[in-house]
Enzyme design. Structure first.
Site, mmCIF file in Angstrom:
data_model
loop_
_atom_site.group_PDB
_atom_site.id
_atom_site.type_symbol
_atom_site.label_atom_id
_atom_site.label_comp_id
_atom_site.label_asym_id
_atom_site.label_seq_id
_atom_site.Cartn_x
_atom_site.Cartn_y
_atom_site.Cartn_z
ATOM 1 N N ASP A 1 -15.927 -64.758 -50.561
ATOM 2 C CA ASP A 1 -15.535 -66.162 -50.757
ATOM 3 C C ASP A 1 -15.681 -66.640 -52.194
ATOM 4 O OD1 ASP A 1 -15.047 -66.199 -48.058
ATOM 5 O OD2 ASP A 1 -16.860 -67.307 -47.527
ATOM 6 N N GLU B 1 -51.430 -93.148 -54.276
ATOM 7 C CA GLU B 1 -52.640 -93.968 -54.347
ATOM 8 C C GLU B 1 -53.010 -94.281 -55.801
ATOM 9 O OE1 GLU B 1 -53.282 -90.996 -50.899
ATOM 10 O OE2 GLU B 1 -52.127 -91.149 -52.747
#
Length: 337
Positions: free
Chosen positions: A196, A46
């Protein structure tokens, strides 16, 4: 309003604040100015629209503000948008979605009390979609959680010897990197981090780091070795030394995290599911059969089909040879067994 929704998408999809757009209309319906929120600490939509009007030399007294989210009514890094609209002489406000944040809500009431005509709910479904993970995060009082799975057709994430690169195709992996670039934090367990050795970065097709890098979060008590790839370039590395998913989300909420991507492993995924803290699942499924090896999920405590956790499929999308299934978890569905 459709234009306000369109320009709102120019703002960042990540971060603590919602994407918001605002269009100012003159009494004759002509667009006077527009603005959108560009990120934390910048003017709200706004105020940006009012600034745009000033730069154009347009008078907004008596104008209509069309805004995708209820104007805020509190002072944070910026002042209340409701007061800015009143000071500018806006006579009518049309909004799509009421603000669910109790800290910021109340703008519509403030405007009405001052004599401004306020209408709510215009294109509400589109408005909620625009807000993405921000809206349910605020409504539920915690970060929105997406669980990512990348599996074979028989639900395996690794073969019997532990190898897992690569079950899914390059097309699917690139799509997953795009998903990483849209969240605030990626979460894995220490087991996955140690086995991993992931980097948990968001990269483009050329392997380069994308502009936005989410927090890289490791859950658990074990330390990471100094040579771990997680210590390399990418988002900030955070270790949350707990096994409680609720504690993880509370810690991330303190960092203004709105959207969390849980990537693994099976134990962590099961912990979030059984705690009832998964909102959405992205399952990348490859036409591969392994027959044995690590399952995508650890034990959920489900012993009979009647207790199965059933999700609602939102979309099914081919990605090269693979398929992406996006499904949501009903927030009212019991997930504890």
């Amino acid at each position: 309003m459709r234009h306000a929704l369109e320009i709102a998408r120019r703002g960042p999809a990540t971060g603590p604040n919602p994407r918001v757009g605002c269009v100012l209309l003159g009494p004759d319906g002509v667009v006077l100015a527009e603005g959108w929120h560009r990120g934390a600490g910048t003017p709200h939509a706004e105020v940006a629209a009012l600034s745009d009007a000033a730069q154009r030399g347009a008078s907004v007294r008596g104008a209509t503000a069309v805004v995708t989210l209820e104007p805020c009514n509190h002072t944070g890094r910026t002042g209340p948008c409701s007061e800015a609209l009143l000071a500018a002489g806006i006579s009518r406000v049309v909004l799509s979605v009421p603000d669910p944040n109790p800290v910021a809500a109340g703008g519509a009431e403030r405007l009405r009390a001052a004599g401004v005509d306020v209408e709510t709910g215009l294109l509400a479904d589109e408005g909620r979609e625009l807000l993405g993970a921000w809206l349910p995060s605020v409504e539920r009082g915690r970060p929105f959680v997406t669980l990512k799975l990348a599996t074979s057709l028989d639900g395996r994430v690794a073969a019997a010897d532990g190898t897992s690169r690569w079950i899914t195709s390059e097309v699917a992996r690139q799509h997953a990197h795009g998903l990483r670039g849209e969240v605030d934090a990626i979460v894995v367990g220490t087991g996955t981090a140690l086995v991993d050795d992931p980097s948990l970065t968001a990269r483009n097709a050329a392997g380069e780091l994308r502009g936005h890098q989410p927090l890289r979060v490791v859950v658990g008590h074990r330390d990471l070795p100094a040579a771990a790839r997680l210590h390399g370039p990418g988002g900030e590395l955070v270790q949350v030394r707990t096994h409680d998913p609720a504690d993880v989300l509370a810690t991330l909420a303190q960092r203004d995290v709105r959207h969390v991507l849980v990537e693994g492993g099976p134990t962590l995924a099961a912990a979030f599911l059984t705690a009832g803290l998964v909102d959405e699942v992205h399952a990348y499924v490859a036409p591969v059969l392994l027959g044995s090896g690590r399952s995508a999920l650890a034990d959920l405590g489900i012993t009979t089909i009647a207790d199965a956790l059933r999700l609602t499929t939102r979309s099914v999308r081919p990605l090269g040879p693979d398929v992406l299934v996006v499904a949501t978890v009903d927030p009212h569905t019991p997930q504890e067994h």
